[in-house]
Design a protein around this motif. Structure first.
Motif, PDB file in Angstrom:
ATOM      1  N   THR A  34       0.827  -1.214   0.000  1.00  0.00           N
ATOM      2  CA  THR A  34       0.000   0.000   0.000  1.00  0.00           C
ATOM      3  C   THR A  34       0.856   1.257   0.000  1.00  0.00           C
ATOM      4  OG1 THR A  34      -1.743  -1.154   1.203  1.00  0.00           O
ATOM      5  CG2 THR A  34      -1.819   1.242   1.224  1.00  0.00           C
ATOM      6  N   SER A  39       0.052   5.540  -7.445  1.00  0.00           N
ATOM      7  CA  SER A  39      -0.344   5.754  -8.838  1.00  0.00           C
ATOM      8  C   SER A  39       0.874   6.082  -9.698  1.00  0.00           C
ATOM      9  CB  SER A  39      -1.365   6.896  -8.926  1.00  0.00           C
ATOM     10  OG  SER A  39      -0.818   8.089  -8.405  1.00  0.00           O
ATOM     11  N   SER A 180      -5.808  -1.369   4.438  1.00  0.00           N
ATOM     12  CA  SER A 180      -4.583  -1.599   3.681  1.00  0.00           C
ATOM     13  C   SER A 180      -4.729  -2.767   2.716  1.00  0.00           C
ATOM     14  CB  SER A 180      -3.409  -1.859   4.642  1.00  0.00           C
ATOM     15  OG  SER A 180      -2.947  -0.653   5.185  1.00  0.00           O
ATOM     16  N   ALA A 183      -6.674  -1.425  -0.151  1.00  0.00           N
ATOM     17  CA  ALA A 183      -5.822  -0.553  -0.949  1.00  0.00           C
ATOM     18  C   ALA A 183      -4.818  -1.356  -1.772  1.00  0.00           C
ATOM     19  CB  ALA A 183      -5.092   0.440  -0.046  1.00  0.00           C
ATOM     20  N   ALA A 184      -4.277  -2.437  -1.174  1.00  0.00           N
ATOM     21  CA  ALA A 184      -3.335  -3.282  -1.906  1.00  0.00           C
ATOM     22  C   ALA A 184      -4.011  -3.946  -3.099  1.00  0.00           C
ATOM     23  CB  ALA A 184      -2.752  -4.341  -0.972  1.00  0.00           C
ATOM     24  N   MET A 186      -6.531  -2.735  -4.696  1.00  0.00           N
ATOM     25  CA  MET A 186      -6.741  -1.668  -5.676  1.00  0.00           C
ATOM     26  C   MET A 186      -5.480  -1.419  -6.496  1.00  0.00           C
ATOM     27  SD  MET A 186      -9.905  -0.697  -5.355  1.00  0.00           S
ATOM     28  CE  MET A 186     -10.215  -2.439  -5.040  1.00  0.00           C
ATOM     29  N   SER A 187      -4.316  -1.453  -5.825  1.00  0.00           N
ATOM     30  CA  SER A 187      -3.059  -1.214  -6.542  1.00  0.00           C
ATOM     31  C   SER A 187      -2.830  -2.308  -7.574  1.00  0.00           C
ATOM     32  CB  SER A 187      -1.887  -1.132  -5.561  1.00  0.00           C
ATOM     33  OG  SER A 187      -1.646  -2.376  -4.946  1.00  0.00           O
ATOM     34  N   PHE A 320      -9.877   2.704  -8.967  1.00  0.00           N
ATOM     35  CA  PHE A 320      -8.944   1.918  -8.152  1.00  0.00           C
ATOM     36  C   PHE A 320      -7.837   2.801  -7.586  1.00  0.00           C
ATOM     37  CE2 PHE A 320      -9.783  -2.376 -10.477  1.00  0.00           C
ATOM     38  CZ  PHE A 320     -10.995  -2.477  -9.804  1.00  0.00           C
ATOM     39  N   HIS A 324      -7.125   3.379  -3.626  1.00  0.00           N
ATOM     40  CA  HIS A 324      -5.796   3.063  -3.104  1.00  0.00           C
ATOM     41  C   HIS A 324      -5.182   4.253  -2.387  1.00  0.00           C
ATOM     42  CE1 HIS A 324      -1.337   3.032  -3.535  1.00  0.00           C
ATOM     43  NE2 HIS A 324      -1.489   1.850  -3.005  1.00  0.00           N
ATOM     44  N   ALA A 328      -3.389   4.834   1.185  1.00  0.00           N
ATOM     45  CA  ALA A 328      -1.982   5.236   1.217  1.00  0.00           C
ATOM     46  C   ALA A 328      -1.803   6.542   1.994  1.00  0.00           C
ATOM     47  CB  ALA A 328      -1.452   5.388  -0.204  1.00  0.00           C
TER      48      ALA A 328
END
Length: 468
Positions: A34, A39, A180, A183-184, A186-187, A320, A324, A328
């Motif tokens: 994360t 981006s 997290s 978010a991970a 999403m990454s 996404f 994320h 972050a």
């Protein structure tokens, strides 16, 4: 009875009396991914385009190994003087103060705060750019790729800020583990979309210009522009891997990583996992993106419209990115929150506003404890980062400068010098010389990147018109 109480205490507390931590190397890996994969992964095609097929992959791998090595050293410095049984240092700054002394502790604090706060401001800007890109993507799909689809990002910065005000009331990283992980995911999502769109563009047979040395002087750029862009590209790649400023907080400060098995071993496993995943996606996005767009690669091929269609997939990728960055932002903001709150609690220990908590009933959730000082301070912090982002919407260049200043001390100098002290490495030994050479090389990289960022700031100021 006393032995039973001791058992309960030992069951609920670690060896230093703190509440026992429950995190694992998997949750720490999620925090690392994360924090590291932002981006900016989608701008790596541009970075590789400036460097070419030889230097681009080499520099990506080089900084992957440097980050892994210095992170391992940092893991061992958590407990001092012994890396397994020594006394815990619960923050990065405490670690530096214990091992290197007060003067270096203050320098570390300045570098860390600059990087953490700058990252929060940069994330606010980047998230708003992705939200704007969603609206522009729909506009281009409806009216054509040549349409005038200009959208201000100030309203979206405000929306992002409001969301962060609410999420910032989550006390610490242990409560952020779910965020997290989301978010991970999403990454992975937007990185995969970028990779898939690049593969599709390559398979479509589009012919673009690439070269071993990247953009060509005289054809694509001038001599000086090539130098500046090369500096910026090297800096972007180096700083993309830097997460030392939150590594200790991920590992320990926020009651994240349980003490058994030993934290340094578990965190090393998490570091290998996180950096391996990061490098894999960095290489795919950078190299496939360069193959797809060549020397004309945009700075970010989801927000810079390297792709227009399928527009819904571009929109999904930007959604996404926003989700994320919401997570972050917290990974970088939480250490700042705790630093100020810990200092204020020590300065005014008897203050009711510092200690008293109020119960707030939330439907379908239950009662949530709200601390007045935490509510006020964290709200003010988020508002300030959002306002600065609005005043300086090209702040990415300034964040790059802050990153170039903090990369060397936080990611290289302090970890390696703490290792030399803790391990009592003899001066002028092979290891000592190797560490010093690594420090010198990374210092040069930071200075080079700083020069490139300053040039970018100067260029932005020439065309900057506030709130337009």
């Amino acid at each position: 009875m006393e032995s039973q109480e001791n058992y309960v205490h030992n069951f609920k507390h670690d060896d230093d009396g703190r509440i026992k931590r429950t995190g694992t190397w998997m949750t720490a890996s999620a925090h690392i991914v994360t924090a590291v994969i932002g981006s900016g992964v989608l701008s790596l095609a541009w970075a590789v385009a400036q460097l070419g097929w030889i230097a681009g992959p080499v520099i990506l791998m080089l900084f992957s190994f440097i980050t892994l090595y210095t992170s391992f050293l940092l893991c061992n410095c958590y407990r001092y003087p012994d890396s397994v049984h020594g006394t815990r240092n619960v923050t990065y700054m405490d670690m530096v103060k214990t091992i290197l002394g007060g003067r270096q502790y203050r320098l570390c604090g300045l570098a860390q705060l600059a990087n953490l706060i700058g990252s929060c401001i940069g994330y606010t800007i980047t998230a708003s750019i992705s939200m704007v890109a969603i609206g522009r993507s729909n506009c281009f799909h409806k009216y054509g790729h040549k349409a005038e689809c200009h959208i201000s990002n100030y309203a979206y910065m405000s929306i992002f800020g409001v969301a962060e005000i609410f999420i910032s009331q989550i006390p610490d990283f242990q409560n952020l583990s779910g965020l997290s992980f989301i978010a991970a995911v999403m990454s992975f999502g937007y990185s995969s979309i970028g990779i898939a769109l690049s593969i599709a563009k390559i398979a479509g047979g589009s012919h673009v210009k690439t070269s071993l040395t990247g953009v060509e002087v005289g054809k694509d750029v001038t001599d000086m522009k090539k130098i500046w862009s090369t500096f910026q590209a090297i800096g972007n790649i180096a700083f993309a891997y830097c997460f030392s400023q939150v590594m200790v907080e991920i590992q320990l400060q926020q009651d994240t990583l349980k003490s058994s098995p030993p934290e340094n071993g578990a965190m090393k496993k998490a570091t290998v996992t996180g950096i391996s995943i990061t490098t894999f996606f960095y290489m795919l996005c950078g190299l496939l993106g360069y193959q797809a767009f060549g020397n004309k690669a945009p700075g970010n091929f989801l927000t810079g419209f390297g792709f227009y269609e399928p527009y819904w997939l571009v929109d999904l990728g930007n959604v996404f990115i926003v989700v994320h960055l919401v997570g972050a932002y917290q990974v970088f903001a939480q250490p700042v929150f705790l630093l100020v709150e810990s200092w204020c609690a020590g300065r005014w220990p008897e203050s009711r506003i510092m200690a008293k908590e109020y119960g707030v009933k939330i439907p379908s959730v239950g009662t949530y404890k709200v601390n007045a000082f935490r509510l006020i301070w964290r709200t003010v912090y988020v508002i300030l980062t959002a306002v600065i982002a609005m005043i300086l919407p090209f702040f990415n260049s300034i964040v790059g400068l802050l990153g170039s200043i903090s990369f060397w001390p936080l990611a290289v100098y302090f970890p390696t010098h703490m290792y030399l002290v803790q391990a009592k490495v003899p001066k002028f030994s092979t290891v000592w010389i190797g560490v010093k050479m690594l420090n010198g090389f990374c210092l040069i990289v930071s200075l080079v990147a700083a020069v490139g960022s300053i040039e970018g700031i100067v260029s932005d100021l020439k065309t900057y018109k506030p709130f337009e």
